[in-house]
Design a protein around this motif. Sequence first.
Motif, PDB file in Angstrom:
ATOM      1  N   ILE A 115       0.837  -1.202   0.000  1.00 17.11           N
ATOM      2  CA  ILE A 115       0.000   0.000   0.000  1.00 17.11           C
ATOM      3  C   ILE A 115       0.871   1.250   0.000  1.00 17.11           C
ATOM      4  O   ILE A 115       0.584   2.225  -0.693  1.00 17.11           O
ATOM      5  N   PHE A 116       1.959   1.206   0.784  1.00 12.51           N
ATOM      6  CA  PHE A 116       2.886   2.345   0.839  1.00 12.51           C
ATOM      7  C   PHE A 116       3.491   2.620  -0.532  1.00 12.51           C
ATOM      8  O   PHE A 116       3.525   3.765  -0.997  1.00 12.51           O
ATOM      9  N   GLU A 117       3.971   1.577  -1.199  1.00 12.59           N
ATOM     10  CA  GLU A 117       4.618   1.750  -2.497  1.00 12.59           C
ATOM     11  C   GLU A 117       3.632   2.190  -3.569  1.00 12.59           C
ATOM     12  O   GLU A 117       3.987   2.922  -4.490  1.00 12.59           O
ATOM     13  N   ALA A 118       2.374   1.772  -3.458  1.00  9.14           N
ATOM     14  CA  ALA A 118       1.375   2.122  -4.466  1.00  9.14           C
ATOM     15  C   ALA A 118       0.820   3.532  -4.274  1.00  9.14           C
ATOM     16  O   ALA A 118       0.435   4.183  -5.245  1.00  9.14           O
ATOM     17  N   ASN A 119       0.799   4.022  -3.024  1.00 12.91           N
ATOM     18  CA  ASN A 119       0.120   5.287  -2.761  1.00 12.91           C
ATOM     19  C   ASN A 119       1.007   6.382  -2.162  1.00 12.91           C
ATOM     20  O   ASN A 119       0.696   7.564  -2.335  1.00 12.91           O
ATOM     21  N   CYS A 120       2.070   6.000  -1.467  1.00 10.95           N
ATOM     22  CA  CYS A 120       2.839   6.982  -0.694  1.00 10.95           C
ATOM     23  C   CYS A 120       4.252   7.227  -1.216  1.00 10.95           C
ATOM     24  O   CYS A 120       4.817   8.307  -1.004  1.00 10.95           O
ATOM     25  N   LYS A 121       4.815   6.220  -1.869  1.00 17.18           N
ATOM     26  CA  LYS A 121       6.231   6.263  -2.232  1.00 17.18           C
ATOM     27  C   LYS A 121       6.555   7.407  -3.172  1.00 17.18           C
ATOM     28  O   LYS A 121       7.681   7.928  -3.169  1.00 17.18           O
ATOM     29  N   ALA A 122       5.598   7.823  -3.994  1.00 17.10           N
ATOM     30  CA  ALA A 122       5.860   8.897  -4.952  1.00 17.10           C
ATOM     31  C   ALA A 122       6.209  10.210  -4.257  1.00 17.10           C
ATOM     32  O   ALA A 122       6.972  11.013  -4.797  1.00 17.10           O
ATOM     33  N   ALA A 160      -7.998   0.134   8.304  1.00 19.07           N
ATOM     34  CA  ALA A 160      -7.065  -0.994   8.429  1.00 19.07           C
ATOM     35  C   ALA A 160      -5.877  -0.831   7.485  1.00 19.07           C
ATOM     36  O   ALA A 160      -4.739  -1.198   7.812  1.00 19.07           O
ATOM     37  N   ASP A 161      -6.118  -0.266   6.292  1.00 25.41           N
ATOM     38  CA  ASP A 161      -5.032  -0.032   5.342  1.00 25.41           C
ATOM     39  C   ASP A 161      -4.031   0.977   5.900  1.00 25.41           C
ATOM     40  O   ASP A 161      -2.810   0.791   5.812  1.00 25.41           O
ATOM     41  N   ILE A 162      -4.538   2.050   6.475  1.00 23.57           N
ATOM     42  CA  ILE A 162      -3.670   3.091   7.045  1.00 23.57           C
ATOM     43  C   ILE A 162      -2.880   2.527   8.213  1.00 23.57           C
ATOM     44  O   ILE A 162      -1.682   2.800   8.371  1.00 23.57           O
ATOM     45  N   GLU A 163      -3.534   1.713   9.048  1.00 24.22           N
ATOM     46  CA  GLU A 163      -2.833   1.082  10.176  1.00 24.22           C
ATOM     47  C   GLU A 163      -1.717   0.168   9.687  1.00 24.22           C
ATOM     48  O   GLU A 163      -0.641   0.116  10.288  1.00 24.22           O
ATOM     49  N   ALA A 164      -1.966  -0.545   8.586  1.00 23.59           N
ATOM     50  CA  ALA A 164      -0.947  -1.431   8.031  1.00 23.59           C
ATOM     51  C   ALA A 164       0.244  -0.631   7.504  1.00 23.59           C
ATOM     52  O   ALA A 164       1.403  -1.036   7.666  1.00 23.59           O
ATOM     53  N   VAL A 165      -0.014   0.517   6.884  1.00 21.18           N
ATOM     54  CA  VAL A 165       1.069   1.371   6.389  1.00 21.18           C
ATOM     55  C   VAL A 165       1.889   1.906   7.546  1.00 21.18           C
ATOM     56  O   VAL A 165       3.128   1.921   7.502  1.00 21.18           O
ATOM     57  N   VAL A 166       1.223   2.337   8.609  1.00 22.57           N
ATOM     58  CA  VAL A 166       1.929   2.848   9.788  1.00 22.57           C
ATOM     59  C   VAL A 166       2.784   1.739  10.411  1.00 22.57           C
ATOM     60  O   VAL A 166       3.917   1.984  10.840  1.00 22.57           O
ATOM     61  N   ALA A 167       2.251   0.527  10.457  1.00 23.10           N
ATOM     62  CA  ALA A 167       3.023  -0.611  10.991  1.00 23.10           C
ATOM     63  C   ALA A 167       4.254  -0.871  10.133  1.00 23.10           C
ATOM     64  O   ALA A 167       5.353  -1.159  10.654  1.00 23.10           O
ATOM     65  N   GLN A 226       2.246   3.120 -10.564  1.00 21.20           N
ATOM     66  CA  GLN A 226       2.969   2.919  -9.305  1.00 21.20           C
ATOM     67  C   GLN A 226       3.549   4.212  -8.752  1.00 21.20           C
ATOM     68  O   GLN A 226       3.668   4.367  -7.533  1.00 21.20           O
ATOM     69  N   ASN A 227       3.911   5.142  -9.616  1.00 21.62           N
ATOM     70  CA  ASN A 227       4.680   6.296  -9.155  1.00 21.62           C
ATOM     71  C   ASN A 227       4.030   7.656  -9.415  1.00 21.62           C
ATOM     72  O   ASN A 227       4.324   8.613  -8.700  1.00 21.62           O
ATOM     73  N   CYS A 228       3.181   7.761 -10.423  1.00 19.83           N
ATOM     74  CA  CYS A 228       2.679   9.072 -10.844  1.00 19.83           C
ATOM     75  C   CYS A 228       1.206   9.299 -10.528  1.00 19.83           C
ATOM     76  O   CYS A 228       0.758  10.448 -10.403  1.00 19.83           O
ATOM     77  N   ALA A 229       0.438   8.210 -10.461  1.00 20.94           N
ATOM     78  CA  ALA A 229      -1.010   8.339 -10.305  1.00 20.94           C
ATOM     79  C   ALA A 229      -1.405   9.053  -9.027  1.00 20.94           C
ATOM     80  O   ALA A 229      -2.442   9.720  -8.977  1.00 20.94           O
ATOM     81  N   ALA A 230      -0.581   8.941  -7.983  1.00 20.77           N
ATOM     82  CA  ALA A 230      -0.929   9.561  -6.701  1.00 20.77           C
ATOM     83  C   ALA A 230      -1.049  11.076  -6.824  1.00 20.77           C
ATOM     84  O   ALA A 230      -1.860  11.699  -6.130  1.00 20.77           O
TER      85      ALA A 230
END
Length: 401
Positions: A32-39, A104-111, A314-318
């Motif tokens: 989830i981090f790589e798909a939404n936050c890594k950019a 739950a997704d956000i909690e998983a990213v924080v973990a 993966q990198n630009c859509a966010a």
Amino acid sequence: MKTLNKVLFAAITLAFFGAPETQAQQIDGKAIFEANCKACHSITEDVVGPALKDIDKRRDAKWINSFVKNSQKMVQAGDKDAVALFEKFNKVPMPSFESSLKDADIEAVVAYIKTESEAPVQAEVAAPPTTPADPKNGTGNEVKSSFSLKSLPATVFLGILIAVFLLGLVVLFLIMTFVSMLPVLGSYYNRPENAHLPMAKLVGLLRGDTKSIVGEHKDVLIEDHSYDGIHEFDNDLPPWWKYSFYATIIFGIAYMLHYHVFETGKLQDAEYQVEMEQAALLSANEVSDPNAKTDFKVLTEATALESGKTIYAQNCAACHGKAGEGTVGPNLTDEFWLHGGDVNDIFKTVKFGVTSKGMVAWDKKLSKDQILEVSSYILSLQGTKPANGKAPQGEKYEAKK
């Protein structure tokens, strides 16, 4: 007996197939981090947004959840920390994940971030420096010598200091001797038969007589050359002025011969052309130079565009939207561009980024081929007109024919 059979059946199923419900419910925070936050985020470094290391220690879970879902709502509500982040990072709004990420997704990213934050940092082992045997390295550039006085043995260094000191003493002695002899030299060169010699003028200058430079003043008025109380004397031009004039004549002749007669030197226009050619060669060899000239062509193969689509998702859509409609970043489907709409312009924008506007530089994360693929895919989105497209930004780009 029936109860025992059910228990045994459940135990055998669990042994062979595991706990399917638990595995299905387990969320991959890294994905989830790589798909939404890594950019826009890194664990240890500020990118478009802040570094996320130890975010669980700096913010409580409720604040993180609210900020990820709709950061602008918190900014508009006047949340102190949200406003500070918004101001610090050039007022680039974070995309809203209210409809795409669950609690739950956000909690998983924080973990996942917590795990990465606690991971030990691996120290990079620097490779031992190597000195090439050839005076030029692999790029054709000369290898500068690392010689310095500090590298000399102590005895050699001391010998050089003593030699310099003795030479200074000799020069000082010669100067003092010459100064002490000036009166004798002056009496000799003051004689009428020696006054015309160049040495006489030098000795006179050292003794304070400046006539050889500024000339000799004559109190002889030129008749009928008096105007408004200003009188003109019959004096020669100062020697320093005449010597400077003679020097310009000599320089002019030498310049004409060098540049226009023998043509052994390059004129300014020719020098400019040579320097521009050298600059172009240096830019072409320097992969990290944003001004390096590139001549890429748009990729049209299906495999290349499919690869570019994957990289984009993966990198630009966010920041630009799944269909290129634009969210934080500009709309990529219209004819208007902030930094040029040619494939080479897009390539450079993706590679080097635009830090002032929150655009990440991808040169360290994507290869040259990957950047060209995603640039070509972006151009393939032209004219698709997705729903909720962002208003045009920049200037209209017209392809060269």
